[in-house]
Motif scaffolding. Sequence first.
Motif, short mmCIF file in Angstrom:
data_model
loop_
_atom_site.label_atom_id
_atom_site.label_comp_id
_atom_site.label_asym_id
_atom_site.label_seq_id
_atom_site.Cartn_x
_atom_site.Cartn_y
_atom_site.Cartn_z
N MET A 47 0.83 -1.18 0.00
CA MET A 47 0.00 0.00 0.00
C MET A 47 0.87 1.25 0.00
O MET A 47 0.92 2.03 0.92
N ALA A 48 1.65 1.40 -1.04
CA ALA A 48 2.56 2.53 -1.12
C ALA A 48 1.78 3.84 -1.22
O ALA A 48 0.71 3.91 -1.78
N ALA A 49 2.37 4.89 -0.65
CA ALA A 49 1.75 6.21 -0.73
C ALA A 49 1.78 6.72 -2.16
O ALA A 49 2.64 6.40 -2.95
N ASP A 50 0.82 7.54 -2.53
CA ASP A 50 0.78 8.15 -3.85
C ASP A 50 0.33 9.60 -3.68
O ASP A 50 0.43 10.17 -2.60
N ARG A 51 -0.21 10.19 -4.74
CA ARG A 51 -0.62 11.59 -4.65
C ARG A 51 -1.81 11.77 -3.72
O ARG A 51 -2.19 12.90 -3.43
N GLY A 52 -2.41 10.69 -3.29
CA GLY A 52 -3.48 10.80 -2.31
C GLY A 52 -2.98 10.87 -0.88
O GLY A 52 -3.78 11.04 0.03
N ASP A 53 -1.68 10.73 -0.66
CA ASP A 53 -1.12 10.76 0.69
C ASP A 53 -0.76 12.21 1.03
O ASP A 53 0.39 12.64 0.92
N ALA A 54 -1.78 12.94 1.47
CA ALA A 54 -1.59 14.38 1.70
C ALA A 54 -0.59 14.63 2.82
O ALA A 54 0.22 15.57 2.74
N ALA A 55 -0.62 13.82 3.88
CA ALA A 55 0.29 14.06 5.01
C ALA A 55 1.74 13.91 4.59
O ALA A 55 2.60 14.69 5.01
N LEU A 56 2.03 12.91 3.76
CA LEU A 56 3.39 12.74 3.27
C LEU A 56 3.83 13.94 2.44
O LEU A 56 4.95 14.44 2.58
N GLU A 57 2.95 14.42 1.60
CA GLU A 57 3.28 15.59 0.77
C GLU A 57 3.54 16.82 1.64
O GLU A 57 4.54 17.53 1.45
N VAL A 58 2.67 17.08 2.60
CA VAL A 58 2.77 18.30 3.40
C VAL A 58 3.96 18.23 4.36
O VAL A 58 4.53 19.27 4.72
N LEU A 59 4.38 17.02 4.74
CA LEU A 59 5.56 16.88 5.59
C LEU A 59 6.77 17.58 4.98
O LEU A 59 7.59 18.17 5.70
N PHE A 60 6.89 17.54 3.66
CA PHE A 60 8.05 18.12 2.99
C PHE A 60 7.82 19.57 2.54
O PHE A 60 8.70 20.17 1.92
N LEU A 61 6.67 20.14 2.88
CA LEU A 61 6.37 21.50 2.48
C LEU A 61 7.39 22.52 3.02
O LEU A 61 7.79 23.43 2.28
N PRO A 62 7.84 22.44 4.27
CA PRO A 62 8.82 23.43 4.75
C PRO A 62 10.11 23.43 3.95
O PRO A 62 10.76 24.48 3.81
N ASP B 151 6.24 5.41 1.56
CA ASP B 151 6.78 5.70 0.25
C ASP B 151 5.84 6.61 -0.53
O ASP B 151 4.64 6.66 -0.26
N GLY B 152 6.39 7.31 -1.49
CA GLY B 152 5.57 8.18 -2.33
C GLY B 152 6.42 9.20 -3.06
O GLY B 152 7.61 9.39 -2.75
N TRP B 153 5.81 9.88 -4.01
CA TRP B 153 6.56 10.83 -4.84
C TRP B 153 7.23 11.95 -4.06
O TRP B 153 8.29 12.43 -4.49
N PRO B 154 6.70 12.43 -2.91
CA PRO B 154 7.41 13.51 -2.22
C PRO B 154 8.82 13.14 -1.77
O PRO B 154 9.68 14.03 -1.65
N LEU B 155 9.08 11.85 -1.54
CA LEU B 155 10.44 11.45 -1.17
C LEU B 155 11.41 11.61 -2.34
O LEU B 155 12.61 11.77 -2.13
N ARG B 156 10.88 11.57 -3.55
CA ARG B 156 11.74 11.63 -4.74
C ARG B 156 11.72 13.00 -5.42
O ARG B 156 12.38 13.20 -6.44
N GLU B 157 10.97 13.94 -4.85
CA GLU B 157 10.83 15.25 -5.48
C GLU B 157 12.14 16.04 -5.43
O GLU B 157 12.39 16.90 -6.27
N ALA B 158 12.97 15.76 -4.45
CA ALA B 158 14.27 16.43 -4.31
C ALA B 158 15.25 15.42 -3.70
O ALA B 158 14.84 14.37 -3.20
N LEU C 203 8.73 0.81 0.61
CA LEU C 203 9.92 1.65 0.72
C LEU C 203 11.15 0.92 0.20
O LEU C 203 11.97 1.50 -0.53
N ALA C 204 11.27 -0.36 0.55
CA ALA C 204 12.43 -1.13 0.09
C ALA C 204 12.42 -1.29 -1.43
O ALA C 204 13.47 -1.20 -2.08
N ARG C 205 11.24 -1.52 -2.00
CA ARG C 205 11.15 -1.65 -3.46
C ARG C 205 11.58 -0.37 -4.16
O ARG C 205 12.10 -0.42 -5.29
N SER C 206 11.37 0.76 -3.52
CA SER C 206 11.77 2.04 -4.11
C SER C 206 13.24 2.37 -3.86
O SER C 206 13.72 3.43 -4.28
N GLY C 207 13.93 1.49 -3.15
CA GLY C 207 15.37 1.65 -2.97
C GLY C 207 15.80 2.42 -1.75
O GLY C 207 16.98 2.74 -1.60
#
Length: 355
Positions: A1-16, A37-44, A62-66
């Motif tokens: 159940m990897a995070a995706d663009r629906g994982d708002a908390a993961l996205e907002v965590l990296f907002l600062p 896991d999710g795209w915000p981890l790979r955004e930068a 997370l492991a599958r994403s390296g």
Amino acid sequence: MAADRGDAALEVLFLPFATGALAWPRAGDVPFLRARDGWPLREAARPGLICEQSFRPEADALARSGWRVRDAEAVDAESGDDAASHPLVLLLPPRQRDEARALFARAVASCAPGGVVVACMPNDEGAKSGEADLKALAGLSGSLSKHHCRVFWATVDASSTDAARLAEWSTLDAPRPILDGRFVSRPGVFAWDRIDAASALLAAHLPDDLHGRAADLGCGYGYLSVELLRRCPGIVSLDLYEAEARALALAKRNLDAFAARLPLGFHWHDVATGLPQRYDVIVTNPPFHAQGRAERPDIGRAFIAAAADALHPGGRLWLVANRHLPYEQVLDARFRTVRTVAQANGFKIIEAVNA
């Protein structure tokens, strides 16, 4: 159940970091507690990121994403992994407040002087309380809101940290006896301080003629496994499967009294991916939520399919579920006979016999 663009908390965590309110450290390990896991981890670039996750589906994603992944239960407090040395600690706190406070304490204790703890929670899952807790523990340096979530952070130093509160909160989710010492449990585990009513109903209906090799799918802290072994002397071995490592560690302790009587196996495993062995008996109170609030009957259906694949011909599945959950179609499709044994208090007990 990897995070995706629906994982708002993961996205907002990296907002600062996206806005420049905080800078990613140039050196040092950065633990990410309850990582997803999710795209915000790979955004930068995220140098030094170490993802900690005790829920197997998320850890596998997370492991599958390296990413570097560690299980929280494997962290040895004496090893120095949580020493006050990290320039940044990220955190997605759980809803259970004692567990969350203990995690805030770990995060603060593991920060180097001047390090930053950053946490994010959905507004409807305790963001206001979480922000107040971090402020009370270590002061508050800033906060931002977006997508119905709040990210908040604290710069850690001795002058702003409440040492007494830190010591108190560090033990809030420690394992402790429950139910007059019958079991050991801890905050944050499913039905952590009680016997789940559905599991109790299933245990009360288990026939004493169950025999052979058995498995408990989604064992939690071990209540149903204990009842199966107590009621069914014909069980010759038992494997316990649980996706939450914190619960599985408790089950090991709670089944210790049976270890001399028969072989026991403890598996940190996502049952929805299938089972590696075959059985004569399977018992389960399958989860119908993952780590969010939305109902996920697909998880229960996956448990049923995994049981059907793992049972020997004539093997028996004993299942409890909320009465409204739509499991009958997959049961009828995968098993030779299916019968509803009992219905009470909003639950149903089902026995299904494999072809």
